[in-house]
Enzyme design. Structure first.
Site, PDB file in Angstrom:
ATOM      1  N   ASP A  72       2.404   4.375  -1.932  1.00  0.00           N
ATOM      2  CA  ASP A  72       3.681   4.920  -1.483  1.00  0.00           C
ATOM      3  C   ASP A  72       4.128   6.075  -2.374  1.00  0.00           C
ATOM      4  OD1 ASP A  72       3.873   3.019   0.539  1.00  0.00           O
ATOM      5  OD2 ASP A  72       5.023   1.616  -0.697  1.00  0.00           O
ATOM      6  N   ARG A  95       5.743  -4.536  -5.014  1.00  0.00           N
ATOM      7  CA  ARG A  95       7.086  -4.228  -5.505  1.00  0.00           C
ATOM      8  C   ARG A  95       8.103  -5.306  -5.128  1.00  0.00           C
ATOM      9  NH1 ARG A  95       7.676   1.380  -2.889  1.00  0.00           N
ATOM     10  NH2 ARG A  95       9.826   1.212  -3.650  1.00  0.00           N
ATOM     11  N   ARG A 106      -3.645   3.076   0.580  1.00  0.00           N
ATOM     12  CA  ARG A 106      -2.605   4.115   0.583  1.00  0.00           C
ATOM     13  C   ARG A 106      -1.462   3.707  -0.338  1.00  0.00           C
ATOM     14  NH1 ARG A 106      -1.718   6.167   6.811  1.00  0.00           N
ATOM     15  NH2 ARG A 106      -3.868   6.808   7.233  1.00  0.00           N
TER      16      ARG A 106
END
Length: 284
Positions: free
Chosen positions: A59, A208, A57
């Site tokens: 973001d 990130r 998944r």
């Protein structure tokens, strides 16, 4: 998988700018899963919406060039419509999401649990004039000169199997142990710095946050040893910033041979733990 159901593999790409991430959410939130599932329902002329399972998944704002999903379809539907499904989806889907390939999956294939690694790229520029306007949706601007060698030195200290709790957004009941297989930076001919980040799996915000830590090293605010020190501490450090999502792209998901799929599925479902540390010298 029963004989009356066919598992279908989908290879996908999307521009994440206008999506609230992959996963279908409450009404009014535009998501990649929602767009593709709705397109399936329409082109197959089904009352129920087929449910997709995805490799990872992403973001809100994150892009994908090599995403993989699967969907289970009735065998008669696949036999009748499978050969024209790709073209029909192309006609129904919005232009910022594409199904690039549709194929019958081998036995035991699972887009999520069969994957052996995922590879992401994060792109950033330190050009004093900012990002090329044609790349602004896919490249982060960092307004400090970046030292490529220092960032790669920092990256080497993060490789291997670790508990990445310091770089993950914790989720209840989920492990943060991951094996980081590849983490390296290169400067492209156009000056854009590109991080290649590959692991067996990633926890929430992991890529990130890692990039944020290494940018802090690259611009001289921290030493190359600092990201590994944060990792070893095992807790979130307020100095580690989660960089913006638009520089991140899921590039590829890898799977084992067909014969190894079942074993891989079982291994992926096991909750991971780290081996105990060896006793200190002189300990009884």
């Amino acid at each position: 998988m029963t004989n009356d159901v066919v598992r279908v593999r989908l290879d996908l790409a999307y521009d994440g700018r206008d999506f609230s991430g992959w996963a279908r959410q409450r009404e009014g939130q535009r998501t990649v899963q929602g767009e593709i599932e709705d397109a399936f329902r329409v082109v197959l002329r089904r009352e129920e919406t087929p449910e997709l399972t995805v490799a990872g998944r992403t973001d809100a704002g994150v892009h994908a060039r090599g995403q993989v999903a699967h969907v289970d379809l009735p065998a008669e539907v696949w036999a009748e419509q499978g050969h024209r499904l790709l073209r029909r989806l192309a006609g129904r889907l919005p232009m910022d999401v594409r199904v690039r390939r549709v194929s019958e999956a081998p036995a035991h294939f699972d887009a999520r649990f069969s994957a052996v690694w995922r590879r992401y790229a994060y792109r950033v520029t330190d050009h004093p004039g900012g990002v090329d306007p044609l790349l602004r949706g896919h490249v982060l601007w960092h307004n400090w000169p970046l030292d490529l060698d220092a960032m790669n030195e920092a990256a080497r200290g993060l490789l291997g199997e670790h508990d990445f709790a310091a770089y993950c957004k914790k989720r209840e009941g989920a492990t943060t142990i991951r094996t980081l297989q590849r983490l390296e930076w290169a400067r492209r001919p156009d000056g854009v710095l590109e991080a290649t980040v590959q692991a067996d799996a990633f926890c929430h915000n992991m890529v990130r946050a890692l990039v944020g830590a290494m940018l802090f090293v690259g611009d001289g605010h921290r030493t190359p040893e600092w990201p590994a020190t944060v990792l070893a501490a095992g807790v979130r450090d307020s100095a580690v910033h989660v960089v913006r999502p638009h520089g991140l792209t899921l590039e590829e998901v890898a799977y084992p041979s067909d014969e190894e799929l079942e074993a891989r599925n079982l291994a992926s479902r096991n909750k991971r733990t780290l081996p105990p540390l060896p006793p200190s010298p002189g300990c009884c």
